[in-house]
Design a protein around this motif. Structure first.
Motif, mmCIF file in Angstrom:
data_model
loop_
_atom_site.group_PDB
_atom_site.id
_atom_site.type_symbol
_atom_site.label_atom_id
_atom_site.label_comp_id
_atom_site.label_asym_id
_atom_site.label_seq_id
_atom_site.Cartn_x
_atom_site.Cartn_y
_atom_site.Cartn_z
ATOM 1 N N ASP A 182 0.689 -1.319 -0.377
ATOM 2 C CA ASP A 182 -0.084 -0.446 0.274
ATOM 3 C C ASP A 182 1.015 1.105 -0.047
ATOM 4 N N ALA A 232 0.400 4.230 -0.435
ATOM 5 C CA ALA A 232 -0.236 5.321 0.006
ATOM 6 C C ALA A 232 0.137 5.961 1.445
ATOM 7 N N GLN A 233 0.123 4.296 2.133
ATOM 8 C CA GLN A 233 0.156 4.184 3.536
ATOM 9 C C GLN A 233 1.576 4.236 4.022
ATOM 10 N N LYS A 293 5.687 5.237 5.683
ATOM 11 C CA LYS A 293 5.851 6.300 6.618
ATOM 12 C C LYS A 293 7.162 5.946 6.500
ATOM 13 N N ARG A 299 -1.820 -3.872 2.024
ATOM 14 C CA ARG A 299 -2.885 -3.673 2.036
ATOM 15 C C ARG A 299 -3.735 -4.241 2.441
#
Lengths: 135, 148
Positions: free
Chosen positions: A102, A104-105, A107, A122
């Motif tokens: 994923d 978009a996540q 960090k 995901r």
């Protein structure tokens, strides 16, 4: 961040000019990295000594994860190099991400020149333990 | 101000690079593998850069993720020694694909001859770089000779 990207691009183009003039262009160093995976995702740890948060760029472009950082030395005037293992001020490393991750996540944290990037899987694609029922 | 620093950096990098090439020509693999008896092979952790100005010598030690309390900097008879330990915690539950980062104890030594004053050494650790600043002895500084 975009300022930083511009700066890197700027420097690369300067390097090109320098090369055209017969000088040595700055080549980026490959930051040594560890990569490991657990149930929830992947973790990437990379050494980028001398890179501060302001001069670090972590970005996802399509399926590519790109890590770039530049080192800022506070050098006195009239400094002359005597010995150097490190001959560049740029770090660059890129990885191709797979589809179950994923992006978009993602960090990223930076501490004492060590960059840690956490890339979760995901949620719907995390491996599930299939219960085997007895008959 | 940044412009000046950047251009100084770039010219310094070019200096490093030229020096490296010259050394390669002279010594084969450069300072790292031949020459000084206490030198380390190329690629050893931590990497080191040394610069000098008329007044001081600065040693940059690229030691990311090291607890400064576990760094030991000492100078004896012109030999600067930097030793320490970098602990890399191993994730027991994870599977590894890559382990390129150095973990464990390390030591590097740099011979500075009698040029520096062992009483005036200052070391700081920031963003994973240990910087050791040493003051050159008055006698070792370049002097302008006045012509009468």
């Amino acid at each position: 961040m975009s300022t930083h990207v511009n700066e890197v691009t700027q420097r690369q183009s300067d390097g090109g000019v320098a090369q055209a003039r017969g000088r040595t262009a700055e080549t980026a160093m490959r930051a040594p990295a560890d990569v490991y995976e657990d149930q929830e995702g992947l973790t990437l740890v990379a050494d980028m000594p001398g890179v501060s948060r302001e001069r670090l760029d972590v970005r996802v472009d399509g399926d590519k994860l790109l890590l770039e950082g530049s080192v800022q030395f506070e050098l006195p005037e009239q400094a002359e190099a005597v010995y150097a293992d490190v001959r560049s001020t740029l770090y660059r490393r890129s990885f191709v991400l797979s589809r179950e991750l994923d992006s978009a996540q993602i960090k990223a944290t930076l501490k004492d020149g060590v960059l840690t990037v956490r890339i979760p899987k995901r949620a719907e694609l995390r491996p599930r333990k299939i219960q085997v029922k007895g008959s | 101000m940044f412009g000046r620093l950047t251009s100084l950096q770039n010219s310094l990098v070019e200096d490093f690079w030229r020096l490296h090439q010259e050394l390669d020509e002279m010594l084969g693999d450069g300072l790292s593998s031949s020459g000084a008896i206490r030198s380390s092979p190329r690629g050893s952790f931590p990497a080191i850069n040394v610069i000098q100005t008329p007044a001081e010598v600065q040693v940059f030690v690229f030691a990311p993720g090291v607890d400064p309390k576990k760094l030991d900097v000492s100078i004896q008879q012109g030999l600067l020694t930097i030793s320490g330990e970098r602990q890399i915690p191993v994730q027991e539950q994870a599977s590894y694909y890559r382990q390129e980062r150095f973990g464990g104890e390390f030591r590097r030594a740099i011979s500075l001859a009698d040029e520096v004053d062992p009483e005036r050494v200052d070391a700081t650790y920031r963003d994973g770089i240990l910087r050791v600043r040493l003051q050159r002895r008055e006698a070792a500084r370049p002097r302008q000779i006045e012509i009468r």
